[in-house]
Structure formats: structure tokens, C-alpha cells
Design an enzyme around this catalytic site. Structure first.
Site, mmCIF file in Angstrom:
data_model
loop_
_atom_site.group_PDB
_atom_site.id
_atom_site.type_symbol
_atom_site.label_atom_id
_atom_site.label_comp_id
_atom_site.label_asym_id
_atom_site.label_seq_id
_atom_site.Cartn_x
_atom_site.Cartn_y
_atom_site.Cartn_z
ATOM 1 N N CYS A 2 0.820 -1.207 0.000
ATOM 2 C CA CYS A 2 0.000 0.000 0.000
ATOM 3 C C CYS A 2 0.861 1.267 0.000
ATOM 4 O O CYS A 2 2.009 1.244 0.419
ATOM 5 C CB CYS A 2 -0.878 0.021 1.233
ATOM 6 S SG CYS A 2 -1.895 -1.439 1.380
ATOM 7 N N ARG A 27 5.337 -0.121 -5.948
ATOM 8 C CA ARG A 27 5.313 -0.950 -4.754
ATOM 9 C C ARG A 27 4.329 -2.106 -4.878
ATOM 10 O O ARG A 27 4.388 -3.053 -4.105
ATOM 11 C CB ARG A 27 4.948 -0.095 -3.537
ATOM 12 C CG ARG A 27 5.939 1.014 -3.299
ATOM 13 C CD ARG A 27 5.379 2.015 -2.334
ATOM 14 N NE ARG A 27 5.159 1.406 -1.041
ATOM 15 C CZ ARG A 27 6.074 1.357 -0.082
ATOM 16 N NH1 ARG A 27 7.246 1.879 -0.279
ATOM 17 N NH2 ARG A 27 5.808 0.795 1.068
ATOM 18 N N TRP A 77 -2.946 -2.804 -1.488
ATOM 19 C CA TRP A 77 -2.564 -4.183 -1.785
ATOM 20 C C TRP A 77 -3.327 -5.016 -0.757
ATOM 21 O O TRP A 77 -3.070 -4.930 0.438
ATOM 22 C CB TRP A 77 -1.054 -4.348 -1.619
ATOM 23 C CG TRP A 77 -0.485 -5.634 -2.104
ATOM 24 C CD1 TRP A 77 -0.100 -5.929 -3.378
ATOM 25 C CD2 TRP A 77 -0.159 -6.795 -1.317
ATOM 26 N NE1 TRP A 77 0.432 -7.196 -3.437
ATOM 27 C CE2 TRP A 77 0.397 -7.747 -2.187
ATOM 28 C CE3 TRP A 77 -0.293 -7.125 0.038
ATOM 29 C CZ2 TRP A 77 0.826 -9.008 -1.766
ATOM 30 C CZ3 TRP A 77 0.126 -8.372 0.464
ATOM 31 C CH2 TRP A 77 0.669 -9.298 -0.428
ATOM 32 N N ASN A 103 -1.982 2.237 5.846
ATOM 33 C CA ASN A 103 -1.065 1.143 5.485
ATOM 34 C C ASN A 103 -0.818 0.332 6.746
ATOM 35 O O ASN A 103 -0.672 0.915 7.822
ATOM 36 C CB ASN A 103 0.302 1.685 5.047
ATOM 37 C CG ASN A 103 0.262 2.322 3.686
ATOM 38 O OD1 ASN A 103 -0.769 2.347 3.032
ATOM 39 N ND2 ASN A 103 1.402 2.842 3.253
ATOM 40 N N GLY A 104 -0.710 -0.993 6.600
ATOM 41 C CA GLY A 104 -0.411 -1.830 7.760
ATOM 42 C C GLY A 104 -1.579 -2.740 8.087
ATOM 43 O O GLY A 104 -2.517 -2.875 7.297
ATOM 44 N N GLU A 487 18.779 -16.939 -7.814
ATOM 45 C CA GLU A 487 18.339 -15.581 -8.136
ATOM 46 C C GLU A 487 17.878 -15.487 -9.595
ATOM 47 O O GLU A 487 16.856 -14.860 -9.885
ATOM 48 C CB GLU A 487 19.474 -14.592 -7.834
ATOM 49 C CG GLU A 487 19.233 -13.143 -8.225
ATOM 50 C CD GLU A 487 17.980 -12.522 -7.610
ATOM 51 O OE1 GLU A 487 17.396 -13.085 -6.676
ATOM 52 O OE2 GLU A 487 17.571 -11.448 -8.101
ATOM 53 N N LYS A 491 14.133 -14.469 -10.735
ATOM 54 C CA LYS A 491 13.822 -13.358 -11.652
ATOM 55 C C LYS A 491 12.831 -13.831 -12.716
ATOM 56 O O LYS A 491 11.880 -13.147 -13.051
ATOM 57 C CB LYS A 491 15.086 -12.821 -12.343
ATOM 58 C CG LYS A 491 15.982 -11.975 -11.499
ATOM 59 C CD LYS A 491 15.490 -10.576 -11.265
ATOM 60 C CE LYS A 491 14.693 -10.423 -10.015
ATOM 61 N NZ LYS A 491 15.272 -10.452 -8.737
ATOM 62 N N GLU A 494 9.375 -14.368 -11.200
ATOM 63 C CA GLU A 494 8.724 -13.118 -10.790
ATOM 64 C C GLU A 494 8.073 -12.376 -11.947
ATOM 65 O O GLU A 494 6.961 -11.891 -11.819
ATOM 66 C CB GLU A 494 9.757 -12.164 -10.150
ATOM 67 C CG GLU A 494 10.143 -12.512 -8.749
ATOM 68 C CD GLU A 494 11.175 -11.534 -8.194
ATOM 69 O OE1 GLU A 494 11.017 -11.087 -7.062
ATOM 70 O OE2 GLU A 494 12.156 -11.218 -8.891
ATOM 71 N N HIS A 510 19.763 -36.433 -7.620
ATOM 72 C CA HIS A 510 19.062 -36.956 -6.439
ATOM 73 C C HIS A 510 17.576 -36.613 -6.468
ATOM 74 O O HIS A 510 16.943 -36.492 -5.417
ATOM 75 C CB HIS A 510 19.713 -36.410 -5.165
ATOM 76 C CG HIS A 510 21.138 -36.828 -5.012
ATOM 77 N ND1 HIS A 510 21.515 -38.138 -4.865
ATOM 78 C CD2 HIS A 510 22.278 -36.103 -5.034
ATOM 79 C CE1 HIS A 510 22.840 -38.207 -4.773
ATOM 80 N NE2 HIS A 510 23.323 -36.980 -4.885
ATOM 81 N N LYS A 610 6.919 -4.378 -3.985
ATOM 82 C CA LYS A 610 8.340 -4.013 -3.855
ATOM 83 C C LYS A 610 8.765 -4.002 -2.395
ATOM 84 O O LYS A 610 9.885 -4.324 -2.051
ATOM 85 C CB LYS A 610 8.530 -2.620 -4.455
ATOM 86 C CG LYS A 610 9.954 -2.114 -4.454
ATOM 87 C CD LYS A 610 10.700 -2.643 -5.636
ATOM 88 C CE LYS A 610 12.167 -2.320 -5.629
ATOM 89 N NZ LYS A 610 12.928 -3.333 -6.360
HETATM 90 C C1 G6P Z 1 9.685 -8.377 -2.143
HETATM 91 C C2 G6P Z 1 10.300 -7.868 -3.427
HETATM 92 C C3 G6P Z 1 11.596 -8.611 -3.718
HETATM 93 C C4 G6P Z 1 12.536 -8.494 -2.522
HETATM 94 C C5 G6P Z 1 11.861 -8.997 -1.238
HETATM 95 C C6 G6P Z 1 12.690 -8.661 -0.028
HETATM 96 O O1 G6P Z 1 9.208 -9.667 -2.304
HETATM 97 O O2 G6P Z 1 9.425 -8.030 -4.508
HETATM 98 O O3 G6P Z 1 12.233 -8.058 -4.854
HETATM 99 O O4 G6P Z 1 13.676 -9.261 -2.780
HETATM 100 O O5 G6P Z 1 10.607 -8.341 -1.063
HETATM 101 O O6 G6P Z 1 12.699 -7.270 0.114
HETATM 102 P P1 G6P Z 1 13.832 -6.426 0.763
HETATM 103 O O7 G6P Z 1 13.378 -5.014 0.557
HETATM 104 O O8 G6P Z 1 13.870 -6.781 2.213
HETATM 105 O O9 G6P Z 1 15.104 -6.727 0.065
#
Ligand code: G6P
Length: 615
Positions: A2, A27, A77, A103-104, A487, A491, A494, A510, A610
Site C-alpha cells: 500500500c 510498490r 494491496w 497502510n499496515g 536468483e 527473476k 517473478e 538426487h 516491492k
Molecule cells: C519483495 C520484493 C523482492 C525483494 C523482497 C525482499 O518480495 O518483490 O524483490 O527481494 O521483497 O525485500 P527487501 O526489501 O527486504 O530486500
């Protein structure tokens, strides 16, 4: 997640709120809304989905919007209640005179809701936020003062909140309050702003006041007042935001993600700046506040993080153990916080987070602090909540990252770990001097090598074209690049929603090998000159024998590789230990181009946020 923006002033209220929300859009959200104080009325507009829908709605309702002088906006959100119009913010009290955005998560909202319903309040949504609107209205009826009503209300709230409240009877005044969720005031001339994050206000002012937990801000167009929960005035410092509004522009790139991938060479230069300037000089990491003796004796480190930052942490573990011989545990924050850990006062706890606001990591850090550990935070947001909890703070200086999928913040975290690991090794005397010099020399060369990767992406685009129709991928690697495999796969998941798994190459046989056939491509990370190359190569042969299509990501010039693999993505020569800082780049690009070919919403993938401010 949010986002909140509030504004009081003579500017174009709708456009200030809309620009603010647009700059928070990255975000992640599923509905949006705003409330305007307009000629003695509170007017509310809400839409589902992207902000363009809110824009269209506001356009359509233009004839009824006369001359708003203040307003609050929100992107939501969904947590409590589905993404729907009725659940979108702003929420109002029963009579609609009081509006709130939030927010929260309010943990005791059910009890409060029941109490308010018994008093006759008419609830319309499933949200916890609506409770705040009725609660503040109830308090306002008694106190006849909005600031007091908010103060009395927040005393009853449990959980996390950043809220903005307006009342029809108190025009052009916004009351904001926060606890465990960020909120700041933007100070202007004849106008003031309030927001959950800096991008919302950066186009208008750089002068910022960060609110702390349990503080309440009252803004009008000419004044900002901050008090504590008991109503005592708190004198706040006005800080200058370090970013330019241009950081929020795509600068000609189709997506923020592509722009941010291309920024990585400069980001690395920034991180190294002032810390590694001469290969004969020790790394200058004055940010680490533990004294040399403390660092020398250090024998336990725990790194806590989520998502992409967790992968950077895995590289960090490898480096610190390899360079400094200190034992390192890495754990997802969400796991760390719900078990009995061995963290104690002799543990160095490192929290890694691009946003500095991830709720799980913040909770983990608070737990570590309660055990008297020294807390080191590596973050891209030195102005964040997490940074404020740090005993030592390494800001990674990647600049604002708009794309939800982290790219440049990851590379910046990696470089910070290289610097930290070398710093520890120098203090402990655990590495040979000529080896150290080589590593430093190579670190300085890294940006140029990444520029080489970025200057020719045709092979990567070709690979993306060929493989964009596959539904499953396995990325394999060993050693320091195992985290790169995780990673790279993350990506792809995501932003293209393709199932991709990072796997230790040696573990393929395995289990996962059972899934291999011509429908499951295997991407292998192969860096010659190190200890894992031959092994990953034979694991790739095993995959080939099961008819899997093979992609190599390698710095090898061996032409036999071209015979074995269907596609070879080549990167410049690099030592294995430093390679994660380069291998991540083609994998970011591969994910990007696949998502682009598939027409996905690259910068704002579905369901993702985000900054994940809920546990
Ligand atoms: C969310 C974002 C990711 C990020 C993760 C951890 O899921 O979409 O890109 O890696 O949070 O966030 P941080 O801000 O703690 O790195």
C-alpha cells in the site's frame, strides 16, 4: 504494497495526489482511491486495478470536482478483504464526514469492530481500516478535535499503521500517525505533504521530516506540527532527500527494470567509491562500528533477509567464510522469527534489505537486538525503519529502484558483501596479500566487464526468443554461483510467471533429474578456472543424456561447450569468486526479455510488492 499520499496547498490537488500515487505505484497494488476536500464537501473516488482507471474516473467526474484544497490518496494491496471497490481506501465513518487511508494491519480490529457496531456504526467493507474511520469518528464526537481524536484512537490500535485522516468539518488539515509502518512529511512553501514513502513527494519537495513510531503529525498548508502520543510537541529535524526526481523516469528505456539493469556498472562504481580506491590500501569500511578487537574475535555471523536479498546473503556467506574463515548462517527472516535461535551478544547479525521496510526482517532484527547482538544493516534505503535499528549501517547507494524485481540493488548488496568480506579478512589477516590485491583489482574492473555484457545482448535476446514458450526451467550451479542460480530462477518466476528452480548441480541426480526431458531446459552456470567448472559440466552432460535442452552461461572460450549446449551465453573472463557479480546480469536480462516477449507487465508483476510491510 500500500501507499499513501496527502496534500494541503494551493497546487492542483488532484494532480499532486495522482503524481504521488504514480510514484508509489512500483510498490504493487490492486486498487486505488482518493478523497478530496472540495468546497466544504468530502468527495471520494475509487477504482479497481491500475491507476489509469482512477485517472479515467477522475476525468469523467471532472465536472463535479470544483476547487479541491486538500486531499489524501491511497493505493491498496489487499490483506483484509478481497481487492474490491468497497474495500479500496479511503474509508469513511458511517456519516461519511471523516475519511481515512491506512497502510499496515490492525490486529485487534475484530474486537474494535464489534464494539463500534454495538454503538451503531454501519460497516460496509471487510477491511481492518474501516474500523479506524469509525473509531476516530467516535472519538471526534467526544473530543471535538481531530488531532485529539486520532491520538485517543491510536492508543486503542494494536498492530501496524500509517494513517492519514481528514474531516469535513476541519477543512484543509490532515492528521497523520504511524506505528511500525513508515510515514513522512514533505515540507513545502505554502503547501505541505504527507506520505508513506519519499518517491510520493520528491517531485515537489526535498525537505522531509521522518515520523517515528507513536508520533502524530498535523499538517495545514502553512504549518507542520509533530507531537508524541501524549500530545507533547516533538522538535523534528528537516532532512534533505538525496534523490533527484529524474530517478523516477525511464530515461528512454521501455521499462524501469531494463534501465536499472543498465545502471549496474555505475552502481558498482558508487558502492566502491571511497571504500576501495587503491589495491594497496585496506578497504575503508568505517560504517562497521565494531572495533578491530571485536571483529578479530568474531566467530559467528547470522545473516537474515528475504527474497533477492536472501540470495545476496548466500553469496555473502560464501565470501565471508572463504575470505575470513568466520562461520556464517543465512536464514529467511520469516523462518528466523518463529524459532529458538542461537543468536547471542557475541553474534554479529546482518540484515539485508533493499527497501529496509520488509516486516519479517524488521521483526528478526528487533529480536536480535533484544539479544544484544551487534546489528549491521545493508540496505538501499538509509532512511528506512530497518536502517534506524542498525548499530552499523552500510548503505548500498544503488539509487531508487522502481521495478518490483530487484536488479541493481542486488548487485549493490553483492558488492557490499565483497567489501565486508575483504575488510574482515584484512582485520583477521586471513588472506594472502597478493590474492587480496588481485581480488581488489578485479573488483575495480567489474563495471567495465558488465558494460561489455550490456553492450551486446543479442545472444540473450535470441535465447529468450527460443525459450520463451517453455513452461519449466532448471538453473544449475555449484559453489558461489548457486545463489546466482536461485536468483536467476527467481527473476524468471517473478516477471514471466514461468516455473523456474535454482538447484545445486550436484543434487540434480538426487531427484530433479526425474523431471528432465525435452520440455525442461537446463541452464548451467560454468566459470572455468575455479573448483566447480568440470563438475557442473558433467552435471550438464547428465541433463543432455535425458534430452533436456541446454543453455550455458559461461566465461569459457572452449569450443566444445558450443557442441554440448544448445545456446551459449558468454560473459567476459572473471575469477569464479567474483563471478556472481557478473553472472547475475545476463540472467536478469534473460528473464526480462522472456517476460517482454510474453507481453508481461515487467515492472509491476502480478501479486508482487516491492516493499512487503506485512509478515
Ligand atoms: C519483495 C520484493 C523482492 C525483494 C523482497 C525482499 O518480495 O518483490 O524483490 O527481494 O521483497 O525485500 P527487501 O526489501 O527486504 O530486500
Amino acid at each position: 504494497m500500500c501507499g499513501i499520499v496527502g496534500y494541503v496547498g494551493n497546487g492542483d490537488v488532484v494532480s499532486v495526489l495522482f503524481r504521488g500515487l504514480t510514484n508509489l505505484e512500483y510498490r504493487g497494488y490492486d486498487s486505488a482511491g482518493m478523497a478530496l476536500q472540495d468546497q466544504g464537501e468530502i468527495k471520494i473516488y475509487k477504482t479497481l486495478g491500475k491507476l489509469i482507471n482512477l485517472k479515467n474516473e477522475l476525468e469523467q467526474k471532472k465536472p463535479e470536482i470544483k476547487h479541491p484544497t486538500s486531499g489524501i490518496g491511497h493505493i491498496r494491496w489487499a490483506t483484509h478483504g478481497s481487492p474490491s471497490l468497497v474495500n479500496a481506501h479511503p474509508h469513511t465513518c458511517s456519516c461519511g464526514r471523516l475519511v481515512v487511508v491506512h497502510n499496515g494491519i490492525i490486529e485487534n480490529y475484530k474486537e474494535l469492530r464489534a464494539e463500534l457496531i454495538s454503538k451503531g456504526c454501519n460497516f460496509r467493507s471487510q477491511t481492518d481500516t474501516e474500523t479506524i474511520a469509525h473509531l476516530v469518528a467516535d472519538e471526534y464526537a467526544k473530543a471535538k478535535d481531530l488531532e485529539m481524536a486520532v491520538r485517543n484512537s491510536v492508543k486503542k490500535l494494536q498492530g501496524a499503521y500509517a494513517i492519514c485522516v481528514m474531516h469535513k468539518d476541519v477543512p484543509d488539515l490532515i492528521v497523520g500517525a504511524r506505528k511500525h509502518a513508515p510515514m513522512l512529511v514533505g515540507v513545502g512553501d505554502g503547501e505541505n505533504f504527507i506520505a508513506s514513502d519519499t518517491p510520493a513527494i520528491i517531485e515537489y519537495t526535498k525537505r522531509t521530516i521522518y515520523l517515528e513510531d507513536n508520533e502524530i503529525a498535523v499538517i495545514t498548508k502553512d504549518s507542520v506540527k509533530v507531537t508524541d502520543i501524549e500530545g507533547n510537541i516533538v522538535t523534528k529535524k528537516i532532512e534533505m532527500l538525496p534523490w533527484e526526481p529524474v530517478a523516477l523516469s525511464k530515461l528512454g528505456y521501455k521499462h524501469f527494470m531494463l534501465k536499472e539493469i543498465h545502471e549496474q556498472p555505475d552502481v558498482i562504481r558508487n558502492v566502491l567509491n571511497g571504500k576501495l580506491y587503491d589495491i594497496d590500501a585496506p578497504i575503508a569500511l568505517n560504517e562497521v562500528k565494531l572495533d578491530r578487537d571485536g571483529l578479530k574475535k568474531l566467530n559467528k555471523i547470522q545473516i537474515i533477509a528475504c527474497g533477492t536479498s536472501l540470495h545476496a546473503a548466500l553469496v555473502g556467506k560464501y565470501l565471508i567464510e572463504d575470505f575470513a574463515g568466520i562461520s556464517v548462517d543465512v536464514e529467511a527472516s520469516s523462518e528466523y522469527i518463529y524459532r529458538k535461535t542461537t543468536t547471542d551478544s557475541s553474534t554479529l547479525v546482518i540484515g539485508v534489505s533493499q527497501s529496509g521496510e520488509t516486516a519479517d526482517t524488521i521483526t528478526a532484527i528487533k529480536q536480535a537486538r533484544a539479544k544484544n547482538s551487534h546489528v549491521l544493516i545493508i540496505t538501499n534505503r538509509p532512511d528506512s525503519n530497518m536502517a534506524r535499528l542498525a548499530d552499523s549501517l552500510i548503505p548500498v547507494n544503488a539509487g531508487i529502484e522502481v521495478s518490483v524485481a530487484a536488479t541493481k540493488s542486488y548487485t549493490a548488496q553483492l558488492i557490499s558483501f565483497y567489501l565486508l568480506a575483504i575488510h574482515l579478512a584484512e582485520i583477521k589477516g586471513s588472506l594472502d596479500n597478493s590474492y587480496l590485491k588481485n581480488i581488489k583489482h578485479e573488483l575495480i574492473q567489474l563495471p567495465t566487464k558488465i558494460e561489455e555484457v550490456l553492450s551486446n545482448t543479442s545472444e540473450i535476446q535470441e535465447c529468450a526468443r527460443k525459450f520463451s514458450s517453455y513452461k519449466n526451467f532448471i538453473y544449475i550451479a555449484r559453489g558461489v554461483n548457486l545463489a546466482t542460480a536461485y536468483e536467476g530462477a527467481l527473476k524468471l518466476k517473478e516477471i514471466s510467471y514461468i516455473n523456474a528452480t535454482g538447484y545445486a548441480a550436484g543434487e540434480l541426480k538426487h531427484g530433479p533429474i526425474a523431471m528432465l526431458d525435452e520440455t525442461m531446459p537446463v541452464l548451467s552456470i560454468l566459470i572455468p578456472g575455479g573448483i566447480t567448472y568440470e563438475k557442473v559440466l558433467s552435471n550438464s552432460e547428465e541433463a543432455k543424456a535425458r534430452n533436456a535442452k541446454l543453455i550455458a552461461l559461461t566465461s569459457s572460450t572452449d569450443i566444445n561447450i558450443d557442441a554440448l549446449f544448445d545456446i551459449v551465453l558468454r560473459i567476459p573472463q572473471v575469477s569464479e569468486i567474483l563471478s556472481p557479480a557478473i553472472t547475475c546480469v545476463p540472467l536478469q536480462l534473460l528473464a526480462y526479455y522472456i517476460a517482454e516477449f510474453l507481453g508481461k507487465d515487467v515492472d509491476q508483476p502480478r501479486n508482487l510488492a516491492k516493499s512487503v510491510t506485512v509478515e
